[in-house]
Design a protein around this motif. Structure first.
Motif, short mmCIF file in Angstrom:
data_model
loop_
_atom_site.label_atom_id
_atom_site.label_comp_id
_atom_site.label_asym_id
_atom_site.label_seq_id
_atom_site.Cartn_x
_atom_site.Cartn_y
_atom_site.Cartn_z
N VAL A 136 2.37 -41.24 43.86
CA VAL A 136 1.48 -41.48 44.76
C VAL A 136 0.83 -43.04 44.29
CG1 VAL A 136 -0.58 -41.12 46.15
CG2 VAL A 136 0.81 -39.38 45.48
N ALA A 137 1.35 -44.00 45.04
CA ALA A 137 1.11 -45.21 44.28
C ALA A 137 0.13 -46.12 45.69
CB ALA A 137 2.34 -46.27 44.38
N TYR A 138 -0.73 -45.22 46.46
CA TYR A 138 -1.58 -45.73 47.16
C TYR A 138 -2.87 -45.75 46.20
CZ TYR A 138 0.25 -44.88 51.88
OH TYR A 138 0.99 -44.82 53.22
N GLY A 139 -3.87 -46.70 46.57
CA GLY A 139 -4.94 -46.84 45.82
C GLY A 139 -5.77 -45.52 45.82
N TYR A 140 -6.21 -45.00 44.62
CA TYR A 140 -7.16 -43.74 44.43
C TYR A 140 -8.63 -44.32 44.47
CZ TYR A 140 -3.66 -40.13 43.51
OH TYR A 140 -2.64 -39.29 43.82
N THR A 144 -8.91 -44.14 51.50
CA THR A 144 -8.13 -42.60 51.80
C THR A 144 -6.67 -42.31 51.35
OG1 THR A 144 -7.89 -43.10 53.94
CG2 THR A 144 -9.82 -42.10 53.44
N GLY A 145 -6.07 -43.48 51.15
CA GLY A 145 -4.78 -43.29 51.09
C GLY A 145 -4.23 -42.46 49.86
N GLY A 146 -4.75 -42.75 48.49
CA GLY A 146 -4.38 -41.88 47.29
C GLY A 146 -4.74 -40.49 47.50
N LEU A 147 -5.99 -40.27 47.59
CA LEU A 147 -6.45 -38.71 47.46
C LEU A 147 -5.98 -38.03 48.75
CD1 LEU A 147 -10.20 -39.30 46.29
CD2 LEU A 147 -8.13 -37.89 45.02
N ILE A 161 2.55 -37.61 40.88
CA ILE A 161 2.30 -38.39 39.97
C ILE A 161 1.27 -39.36 40.39
CG2 ILE A 161 3.30 -40.10 38.25
CD1 ILE A 161 6.08 -39.20 39.11
N PRO A 162 -0.17 -39.25 40.07
CA PRO A 162 -1.20 -39.99 40.63
C PRO A 162 -1.09 -41.36 39.99
CG PRO A 162 -2.13 -38.44 39.34
CD PRO A 162 -0.67 -38.29 39.04
N THR A 163 -0.24 -42.30 40.26
CA THR A 163 -0.11 -43.58 39.44
C THR A 163 -1.33 -44.59 40.13
OG1 THR A 163 1.44 -44.25 41.14
CG2 THR A 163 2.26 -43.53 38.77
N SER A 164 -1.64 -44.34 41.49
CA SER A 164 -2.72 -45.27 42.26
C SER A 164 -1.90 -46.72 42.42
CB SER A 164 -4.10 -45.54 41.26
OG SER A 164 -4.81 -46.35 42.49
N SER A 165 -2.48 -47.37 42.81
CA SER A 165 -1.77 -48.75 43.06
C SER A 165 -1.94 -49.65 41.93
CB SER A 165 -2.27 -49.38 44.37
OG SER A 165 -3.74 -49.72 44.17
N THR A 181 11.08 -38.30 43.03
CA THR A 181 12.06 -38.17 44.24
C THR A 181 11.40 -38.87 45.48
OG1 THR A 181 11.21 -36.10 44.61
CG2 THR A 181 13.30 -36.18 43.40
N VAL A 182 10.06 -39.07 45.66
CA VAL A 182 9.44 -39.53 46.80
C VAL A 182 8.29 -40.59 46.15
CG1 VAL A 182 8.06 -39.10 48.88
CG2 VAL A 182 9.71 -37.15 48.08
N LEU A 183 8.37 -41.70 47.06
CA LEU A 183 7.14 -42.77 46.74
C LEU A 183 6.36 -42.72 48.04
CD1 LEU A 183 6.37 -45.31 45.30
CD2 LEU A 183 7.98 -46.53 46.41
N ALA A 184 5.09 -42.95 47.81
CA ALA A 184 4.03 -43.20 48.88
C ALA A 184 3.28 -44.14 48.49
CB ALA A 184 3.36 -41.91 48.96
N CYS A 185 3.36 -45.29 49.25
CA CYS A 185 2.57 -46.55 49.16
C CYS A 185 2.52 -47.34 50.29
CB CYS A 185 2.90 -46.96 47.99
SG CYS A 185 4.57 -47.83 48.20
N THR A 186 1.88 -48.48 50.36
CA THR A 186 1.95 -49.32 51.79
C THR A 186 3.55 -49.89 51.72
OG1 THR A 186 1.16 -51.25 50.34
CG2 THR A 186 -0.48 -50.12 51.62
N PRO A 187 3.89 -50.12 52.79
CA PRO A 187 5.35 -50.75 53.03
C PRO A 187 5.59 -52.09 52.39
CG PRO A 187 4.40 -50.42 55.15
CD PRO A 187 3.49 -49.97 54.02
N SER A 188 4.44 -52.94 52.00
CA SER A 188 4.74 -54.09 51.77
C SER A 188 4.65 -53.87 49.91
CB SER A 188 3.57 -54.84 51.88
OG SER A 188 2.27 -54.54 51.72
N TYR A 189 3.91 -53.14 49.41
CA TYR A 189 4.13 -52.72 48.00
C TYR A 189 5.51 -51.88 47.59
CZ TYR A 189 2.81 -51.71 43.26
OH TYR A 189 2.52 -51.72 41.88
#
Ligand SMILES: [Zn+2]
Length: 436
Positions: A136-140, A144-147, A161-165, A181-189
């Motif tokens: 999870v590479a959205y900001g924590y 609201t993205g990360g959490l 894996i709570p990497t944050s951005s 196996t999965v990445l979650a973040c903004t498309p630009s990142y």
């Protein structure tokens, strides 16, 4: 129905239309009562329309109800729209607006459970399950993205894996060492991370990603294809906004033909942003949500400013949930250049449709001698940067013509070196408007 992906909550996600409407109606009646009794702002608004609790019994009556806007949220900063006492609120998120006060959202314990549920449904839609490792590479933080992703991912039993951005090098290290196996973040990142794999000299074979869950900013299908190519994954669109709950308001299924809205929690409508009239399915307009199940801060006909259309045709995935088309953009993002309505996503789709460009671009708008000018800065891909001046000129002219034929206005095109446009770890800053 297609085989393969699990439907997390078939009872709700595959409900018959009448059954869904009955459920929505019951929830709506209860929500109006809570609002009327606990929030002076809503009581006043409902009374102005001559509505008392108990008057509203069906979703057909939604049209009679007043709208809520972002300004209403700011005017009631921070907690005046909460329908529960502070002691029942277990979490507060806030989105920082570019101007003015942030928008505050409260959650009860049940709201947090609802949120985890809709994100769990979303991840299941993308074929993600227990056994997957989600980075999870959205900001924590207050964002609201990360959490949001975090709780849903844990609910389905995946490893998080709570990497944050931020910290791209560490992101890539965790991605490869922990077999994400999965990445979650903004498309630009995601685009930035994808390019960095090669730049950091990482063997693409060591990246085990198979899916991406991307959202929080509008992105085109052409951008999707670029990201899919960079990582060799399938990229899915997750949609949400903090005012409504966060990510997990709607999500793409494996058919990738629009996002299914979790309408048992968030009832959508499409309105004409000027006349405020409700538009029929299939018409493009502003998306409006009524969040019937929310406890701490339910919203009545909240105007999202996102432009899209709804589709109720049967989806091959077997879900009956209404679908929304990928957002065209936000009414706030819409640029008016020489009287023409322009969405950055339209320009993005022109740029991303060409193999010679990278997913990084900026739009610069100026006013010179009372005339608006649009400059499009786009990075050329590493492979094409070494091309001859004549070849670069051909690319530049091609972009110019395609933009002209899509938007009907001329733009100055500037091709810039790879990596010269500043990278964003969250939402990309793509528009620089010097007219304001
Ligand atoms: Zn579907």
């Amino acid at each position: 129905m297609r085989q393969g992906n699990t439907i997390w909550n078939p009872e709700r996600e595959c409900a018959g239309r009448e059954e869904m409407r009955r459920w929505q109606g019951q929830q709506l009646t209860a929500m109006i009562e809570r609002m009327y009794n606990h929030v002076p702002f809503y009581k006043k608004k409902l009374r102005e329309k001559g509505i008392e609790p108990g008057d509203i019994r069906s979703v057909d009556q939604l049209e009679l109800l007043p709208f809520t806007t972002k300004e209403d949220l700011r005017d009631n900063y921070p907690f005046a729209l909460f329908t529960v006492p502070q002691s029942d609120v277990v979490r507060i998120h806030a989105s920082s607006g570019t101007t003015g006060k942030p928008t505050v959202v409260g959650y009860t314990r049940k709201d947090i459970e609802t949120w985890a549920e809709v994100v769990a449904r979303s991840l299941a839609m993308a074929g993600i399950h227990r056994g997957d490792t989600i980075q999870v590479a959205y900001g924590y933080g207050p964002f609201t993205g990360g959490l949001g992703l975090h709780y849903g991912a844990e609910k389905i039993g995946a490893t998080v894996i709570p990497t944050s951005s931020g910290n791209t090098r560490k992101q890539l290290q965790f991605m490869t060492d922990f077999n994400a196996t999965v990445l979650a973040c903004t498309p630009s990142y995601a685009a930035h991370l994808g390019e960095s794999i090669r730049k950091e000299g990482i063997d693409p074979e060591t990246v085990k990603l198979r899916a991406g869950v991307f959202g929080a900013e509008p992105w085109s299908d052409e951008m999707r294809r670029q990201i899919e190519k960079l990582f060799n994954i399938r990229a899915y669109d997750i949609y949400g906004l903090s005012e409504v709950i966060g990510p997990g308001v709607s999500m793409e299924c494996e058919c990738q033909c629009g996002n299914h809205i979790f309408e048992d929690h968030f009832i959508p409508e499409i309105i004409d942003p000027d006349t405020l009239e409700v538009l029929p399915d299939g018409a493009i307009g502003e998306l409006v949500f009524t969040t019937v199940s929310k406890e701490a801060m339910p919203l009545l006909r909240y105007r999202t400013r996102d432009l899209t259309r709804l589709c109720r045709e049967k989806c091959d995935c077997g879900r009956t949930l209404v679908r929304m088309e990928k957002c065209l953009g936000r009414t706030d993002d819409m640029l008016i250049i020489r009287g023409v309505n322009v969405f950055p996503s339209q320009i993005e789709s022109v740029l991303m449709d060409m193999s010679e460009t990278s997913p990084h671009y900026q739009l610069i708008i100026r006013r010179e001698n009372n005339l608006d000018t649009l400059e499009v800065r786009v990075e050329i891909s590493e492979q094409n940067w070494s091309d001859s001046i004549r070849e670069l000129e051909t690319i530049r002219r091609c972009i110019m013509q395609n933009i002209k034929s899509m938007l009907g206005i001329s733009a100055t095109i500037k091709l810039v070196e790879p990596n010269s446009i500043q990278r964003s770890e969250g939402k990309a800053q793509r528009i620089i408007d010097y007219r304001q």
